[in-house]
Write a protein that holds these residues in place. Structure first.
Motif, mmCIF file in Angstrom:
data_model
loop_
_atom_site.group_PDB
_atom_site.id
_atom_site.type_symbol
_atom_site.label_atom_id
_atom_site.label_comp_id
_atom_site.label_asym_id
_atom_site.label_seq_id
_atom_site.Cartn_x
_atom_site.Cartn_y
_atom_site.Cartn_z
ATOM 1 N N LEU A 322 0.995 61.516 65.155
ATOM 2 C CA LEU A 322 1.434 62.902 65.198
ATOM 3 C C LEU A 322 0.688 63.642 66.307
ATOM 4 C CD1 LEU A 322 1.287 63.693 61.366
ATOM 5 C CD2 LEU A 322 3.375 63.374 62.719
ATOM 6 N N ILE A 323 1.396 64.513 66.962
ATOM 7 C CA ILE A 323 0.747 65.378 67.939
ATOM 8 C C ILE A 323 0.501 66.718 67.253
ATOM 9 C CG2 ILE A 323 2.918 66.173 68.987
ATOM 10 C CD1 ILE A 323 1.356 66.068 71.713
ATOM 11 N N VAL A 324 -0.703 67.223 67.356
ATOM 12 C CA VAL A 324 -1.124 68.438 66.662
ATOM 13 C C VAL A 324 -1.280 69.551 67.693
ATOM 14 C CG1 VAL A 324 -2.775 69.441 65.051
ATOM 15 C CG2 VAL A 324 -2.370 66.963 65.039
ATOM 16 N N LYS A 325 -0.555 70.662 67.464
ATOM 17 C CA LYS A 325 -0.565 71.777 68.409
ATOM 18 C C LYS A 325 -0.886 73.073 67.667
ATOM 19 C CE LYS A 325 3.234 69.701 71.086
ATOM 20 N NZ LYS A 325 4.587 69.947 71.696
ATOM 21 N N PRO A 326 -1.611 74.006 68.301
ATOM 22 C CA PRO A 326 -1.806 75.320 67.666
ATOM 23 C C PRO A 326 -0.460 76.023 67.503
ATOM 24 C CG PRO A 326 -3.287 75.016 69.546
ATOM 25 C CD PRO A 326 -2.289 73.899 69.601
ATOM 26 N N GLN A 327 -0.331 76.803 66.447
ATOM 27 C CA GLN A 327 0.921 77.538 66.271
ATOM 28 C C GLN A 327 1.114 78.557 67.389
ATOM 29 O OE1 GLN A 327 1.481 79.388 62.429
ATOM 30 N NE2 GLN A 327 3.252 80.562 63.100
ATOM 31 N N VAL A 328 0.014 79.176 67.841
ATOM 32 C CA VAL A 328 0.087 80.107 68.970
ATOM 33 C C VAL A 328 0.341 79.297 70.228
ATOM 34 C CG1 VAL A 328 -1.152 81.815 70.345
ATOM 35 C CG2 VAL A 328 -1.436 81.769 67.859
ATOM 36 N N ALA A 329 1.462 79.580 70.906
ATOM 37 C CA ALA A 329 1.920 78.714 71.994
ATOM 38 C C ALA A 329 1.353 79.072 73.355
ATOM 39 C CB ALA A 329 3.454 78.738 72.057
ATOM 40 N N CYS A 330 0.929 80.333 73.553
ATOM 41 C CA CYS A 330 0.432 80.727 74.870
ATOM 42 C C CYS A 330 -0.278 82.062 74.747
ATOM 43 C CB CYS A 330 1.576 80.829 75.880
ATOM 44 S SG CYS A 330 2.882 81.977 75.398
ATOM 45 N N GLY A 331 -0.934 82.459 75.830
ATOM 46 C CA GLY A 331 -1.550 83.777 75.877
ATOM 47 C C GLY A 331 -2.998 83.830 75.443
#
Length: 502
Positions: A322-331
């Motif tokens: 699985l690839i784990v990413k923050p819910q906040v996508a940018c900024g």
């Protein structure tokens, strides 16, 4: 729509030299005044003919400094004749006045020079003159930061046709430079009649916005913080810089003013969960005989607790890796800190910010297709990407593979790329993705955006794995990208005004 005559701008030495550092006296090493470097950097790609000048009697070290500065920015360099009789301009400046629309910007008052310039139809802009000038033909401004807007306003009003539009833009310096180097932001009108000028947060915004016809922005560059525990819905949970907050207030007061693009249209792209919901709806576009178009299977989690996580994974049919990413996508700084996890035990002490999105890792032959929607045009490019999961696992050492997707993305080696080409030769179905691009444009209401597609090995599924606003589209050749960029901005403005009139 563009002006017929070229525009020349001459910057007097007094405008550029720091008076604190000798002011051109030669007593100490010369230096540029605050704000001058930013001005020169922007003028370099303005599509104006720019030169730096100073009096011939300047000290040699000052003259050498100015000439070097001019060369660094690909400007001309000229010296004004020593005062004698009525000859106050050098021959090149006289020649320019015969073939160009000319502007002279200075921070010193020289009535005789001004008179000579005006007699040859030059416009004089005087910046920060303590005693000013009595000549009504001279344009007086108080700060160096006002020069570009003043110049743009004069070009639009006095030289260009009434159909020329002024675009005020706001974005971080590095992004602005990337666009400007490609010729994106000309001060001389583009072929379809656009003038670009940076909005300065150091000056009152109201006066700047009264001069421009529209705003082009990258609002994510001005985000100070995002509350990850708040459902991201503009402006809820988002804190902006003072300057961007002022633009937001302006748009609330003047909702019919053209902005590219409205903040509420962009805000879903700040949240990977909302992006996922947008992409899931595209699965209805499937056509018999065509590859399946879909979003990656994913799950939002608020923590990485093992037993609870295993239950959630089982319920959603998600399997490792699985690839784990923050819910906040940018900024925000850590929005691109991610991890590839191969077993549930690896979630212990994982550094990816929460809440997070767990997403299936798709073996895709180490190729990613970057799509750019610029107005009505759709472009794409192929880039090398991450290797297949088995290759990544063999090098991970039973640890999660952590990386920053903008800086340290693990890209496949040449040997791995060759192996992937032998194993799977499935190709992209451009028609399927372009259909998705048009649907996204309609549903998002955005002028310029990008998304990434991978083709899954084995199934051939076309999976959209990312969606972003105002990308650099640097893979698109300038000869194609710039006309599309300018047309997209103009069309957005005309569409906005057309709707407002009906």
């Amino acid at each position: 729509m563009a002006v017929e005559r070229p525009v020349r701008l001459v910057l007097d030495a007094s405008l550029l030299l720091d008076p604190v550092e000798g002011g051109g006296t030669g007593e100490v090493a010369p230096a540029l005044r605050p704000g001058a470097e930013a001005l020169l950097r922007r003028l370099r790609y303005s599509n104006l003919g720019v030169a730096i000048c100073g009096p011939k009697e300047m000290p040699m070290n000052v003259s050498d400094f100015l000439e070097k500065t001019a060369n660094v920015h690909s400007f001309g360099y000229t010296l004004l004749p020593a005062p004698s009789g009525h000859v106050l301009l050098d021959e090149s400046m006289l020649e320019w006045s015969r073939s160009s629309s000319c502007f002279y910007a200075t921070s010193r008052v020289d009535e005789d020079l001004f008179s000579a310039l005006q007699s040859h139809k030059w416009r004089v802009i005087a910046v920060d003159n303590e005693r000013g000038t009595e000549d009504s033909g001279v344009v007086n401004i108080s700060k160096l930061e006002e020069l570009l807007l003043t110049l743009a306003t004069l070009i639009k009003k006095e030289i260009a046709s009434s159909s020329v539009l002024m675009v005020g833009y706001a974005m971080k310096q590095s992004r602005e430079q990337d666009f400007a180097k490609r010729g994106s932001f000309p001060l001389y009108p583009s072929k379809n009649g656009l003038i670009f000028v940076p909005l300065s947060f150091e000056l009152p915004l109201a006066s700047q916005l009264n001069e421009v016809d529209m705003i082009l922005h990258k609002m994510t560059d001005e985000i100070v913080s995002i509350d990850p525990n708040c459902s991201i819905s503009f402006p809820k949970g988002i804190s902006f810089s003072a300057g961007m907050s002022e633009i937001i207030r302006f748009m609330e007061e003047y909702p019919d003013f053209c902005i590219i693009d409205p903040f509420k249209n962009i805000s879903p792209l700040l949240d990977r969960l909302q992006i996922q919901e947008i992409l899931v709806r595209l699965q209805e576009l499937g056509t018999e005989g065509r590859p399946k178009l879909r979003a990656p299977h994913s799950l939002k989690v608020k923590n990485f607790h093992g037993s609870e996580l295993q239950k959630q994974l089982a319920e959603t049919n998600l399997s490792f890796p699985l690839i784990v990413k923050p819910q906040v996508a940018c900024g925000v700084a850590d929005a691109h800190n991610m991890a590839l996890v191969f077993q549930v035990e690896e979630f212990s002490n994982l550094s990816v910010p929460l809440p997070a999105i767990l997403q299936e890792y798709i073996d895709h032959g180490s190729k990613i297709f970057k799509f750019y929607v610029i107005g009505d045009k759709v472009f794409h490019a192929v880039k090398n990407s991450m290797p297949n999961a088995s290759l990544l696992k063999s090098s991970s050492g039973d640890e999660p593979l952590t990386f920053n997707s903008l800086k340290t993305l693990p890209v496949a080696t040449k040997e791995q790329l060759l192996q992937n080409r032998v194993q799977d030769n499935r190709s992209l179905d451009i028609d399927v993705v372009e259909k998705a691009a048009k649907c996204l444009k309609e549903s998002l209401g955005l002028t310029i955006f990008g998304f990434d597609v991978v083709v899954q090995e084995g199934t051939g599924d076309h999976v959209i794995v990312d969606l972003n606003y105002l990308p650099s589209f640097k893979e698109v050749p300038d000869s194609e990208a710039m006309p599309a960029f300018w047309d997209a901005i103009r069309q957005s403005y005309e569409s906005k005004k057309g709707k407002g009139q009906t």
